[in-house]
Design a protein around this motif. Structure first.
Motif, PDB file in Angstrom:
ATOM      1  N   THR A  49       0.822  -1.202   0.000  1.00 22.65           N
ATOM      2  CA  THR A  49       0.000   0.000   0.000  1.00 22.65           C
ATOM      3  C   THR A  49       0.858   1.256   0.000  1.00 22.65           C
ATOM      4  OG1 THR A  49      -1.688  -1.185   1.268  1.00 22.65           O
ATOM      5  CG2 THR A  49      -1.847   1.239   1.215  1.00 22.65           C
ATOM      6  N   VAL A  50       0.524   2.175  -0.892  1.00 17.40           N
ATOM      7  CA  VAL A  50       1.181   3.480  -0.945  1.00 17.40           C
ATOM      8  C   VAL A  50       0.136   4.539  -0.619  1.00 17.40           C
ATOM      9  CG1 VAL A  50       2.487   5.102  -2.353  1.00 17.40           C
ATOM     10  CG2 VAL A  50       2.776   2.646  -2.708  1.00 17.40           C
ATOM     11  N   ASP A  51       0.389   5.349   0.422  1.00 16.73           N
ATOM     12  CA  ASP A  51      -0.626   6.326   0.836  1.00 16.73           C
ATOM     13  C   ASP A  51      -0.562   7.599   0.005  1.00 16.73           C
ATOM     14  OD1 ASP A  51       1.490   7.867   1.808  1.00 16.73           O
ATOM     15  OD2 ASP A  51       1.189   7.296   3.897  1.00 16.73           O
ATOM     16  N   GLU A  52      -1.388   8.580   0.370  1.00 10.62           N
ATOM     17  CA  GLU A  52      -1.483   9.829  -0.392  1.00 10.62           C
ATOM     18  C   GLU A  52      -0.202  10.650  -0.359  1.00 10.62           C
ATOM     19  OE1 GLU A  52      -3.073  10.625   3.783  1.00 10.62           O
ATOM     20  OE2 GLU A  52      -3.153   9.027   2.265  1.00 10.62           O
ATOM     21  N   ASN A  53       0.683  10.369   0.595  1.00 11.48           N
ATOM     22  CA  ASN A  53       1.952  11.082   0.691  1.00 11.48           C
ATOM     23  C   ASN A  53       3.100  10.332   0.007  1.00 11.48           C
ATOM     24  OD1 ASN A  53       0.947  13.274   2.239  1.00 11.48           O
ATOM     25  ND2 ASN A  53       1.040  12.017   4.095  1.00 11.48           N
ATOM     26  N   GLY A  54       2.764   9.221  -0.642  1.00 15.56           N
ATOM     27  CA  GLY A  54       3.783   8.460  -1.348  1.00 15.56           C
ATOM     28  C   GLY A  54       4.588   7.528  -0.476  1.00 15.56           C
ATOM     29  N   VAL A  55       4.131   7.265   0.743  1.00  9.25           N
ATOM     30  CA  VAL A  55       4.840   6.377   1.667  1.00  9.25           C
ATOM     31  C   VAL A  55       4.265   4.965   1.556  1.00  9.25           C
ATOM     32  CG1 VAL A  55       5.475   5.939   4.064  1.00  9.25           C
ATOM     33  CG2 VAL A  55       5.287   8.295   3.234  1.00  9.25           C
ATOM     34  N   SER A  56       5.116   4.012   1.272  1.00  7.22           N
ATOM     35  CA  SER A  56       4.673   2.629   1.060  1.00  7.22           C
ATOM     36  C   SER A  56       4.862   1.776   2.303  1.00  7.22           C
ATOM     37  CB  SER A  56       5.462   2.013  -0.101  1.00  7.22           C
ATOM     38  OG  SER A  56       6.825   1.872   0.262  1.00  7.22           O
TER      39      SER A  56
END
Length: 269
Positions: free
Chosen positions: A146-153
């Protein structure tokens, strides 16, 4: 009751055990884990943004401090851990030729970096720049990364310095191999199961050995480098030079190094 004997307050034992033995349900434990990972995601995002914002500021500082004599030598020696591992007077003399320290962080994973020590012409080694590279090997991504809206996976959250980062080494080009500081003051292995060296020897072993058992790289990159001005002025760390209180193991007739002088101002910036 004998004089001086104190009676426990009523209910003291119950109060003592009130917070002991708390059990979490699987659901509650899973919820805490999920929230903690959310906290880690935000921390990673903030760290990435901080690096982008601070890089031009550090470049500006770099231009300013290059004209200040022994700036980096003083800043480094005012860090307690670094000072402990740089107690030989010959090491301190070599550091007086240090012109610049730079931390070049990986754009994709700024938690890893390359340390660069730039030296003026000096009597010890021919190298102008000594580097220590920390390389990140990304683990295989899970099926659902999963990659969130801030680009952190998820892979970024699972980052482990111990398991995913490897420190490199270089061979210093000593002008006189017989007087190489790493030869005069080698890193001595500990006996038994202790993984840490029994004697760290010269600070310059840090560059010539892959292993960094005392996390000097992290100390320099995460402590001294961002707060270098405060360390130079003596406003950060312990503000003391360990070499003042420790017996030097150096038998050379090297000149006495005064790395304390600039700290007398103690002003705030």
């Amino acid at each position: 009751m004998s004089k001086g004997t104190k009676r426990a307050s009523p209910g003291a034992e119950e109060e003592k055990d009130a917070l002991a033995g708390i059990e979490l349900s699987e659901e509650a434990a899973a919820a805490l884990t999920a929230v903690n990972r959310d906290v880690q995601r935000v921390d990673i995002f903030i760290e990435r943004q901080s690096y982008k914002l601070m890089k031009p500021v550090f470049e500006k500082r770099r231009d300013v401090v290059k004209n200040i004599d022994r700036f980096w030598a003083v800043a480094l020696m005012n860090h307690g851990t670094f000072g402990i591992h740089c107690q030989h007077q010959a090491d301190q003399l070599a550091l007086t030729y240090l012109e610049d320290v730079w931390v070049a962080r990986d754009e994709a994973e700024p938690r890893v970096f390359t340390l660069e020590f730039k030296f003026k012409e000096n009597p010890h080694f021919k190298d102008q720049v000594l580097k220590k590279v920390y390389t990140y090997t990304q683990p295989p991504a899970p099926e659902k990364n999963t990659v969130d809206e801030n680009g952190v996976s998820d892979v970024a959250v699972d980052f482990s310095w111990e398991h995913h980062v490897k420190a490199g080494s270089i061979k210093i080009d000593w002008k006189d191999p017989a007087k190489a500081l790493t030869k005069l003051y080698p890193r001595e292995s500990a006996e038994g199961d202790d993984e840490d060296p029994a004697e760290p020897g010269s600070f310059f072993n840090f560059f010539e050995h892959e292993s960094d058992p005392f996390d000097l790289g992290l100390c320099i990159a995460n402590d001294v480098f961002p707060e270098a001005i405060e360390y130079f002025l003596g406003n950060a760390g312990n503000g003391e030079l360990d070499s003042d209180d420790e017996d030097s193991d150096d038998d050379d007739d090297a000149e006495e190094i005064d790395l304390e002088k600039p700290r007398a101002k103690k002003q705030k910036i």
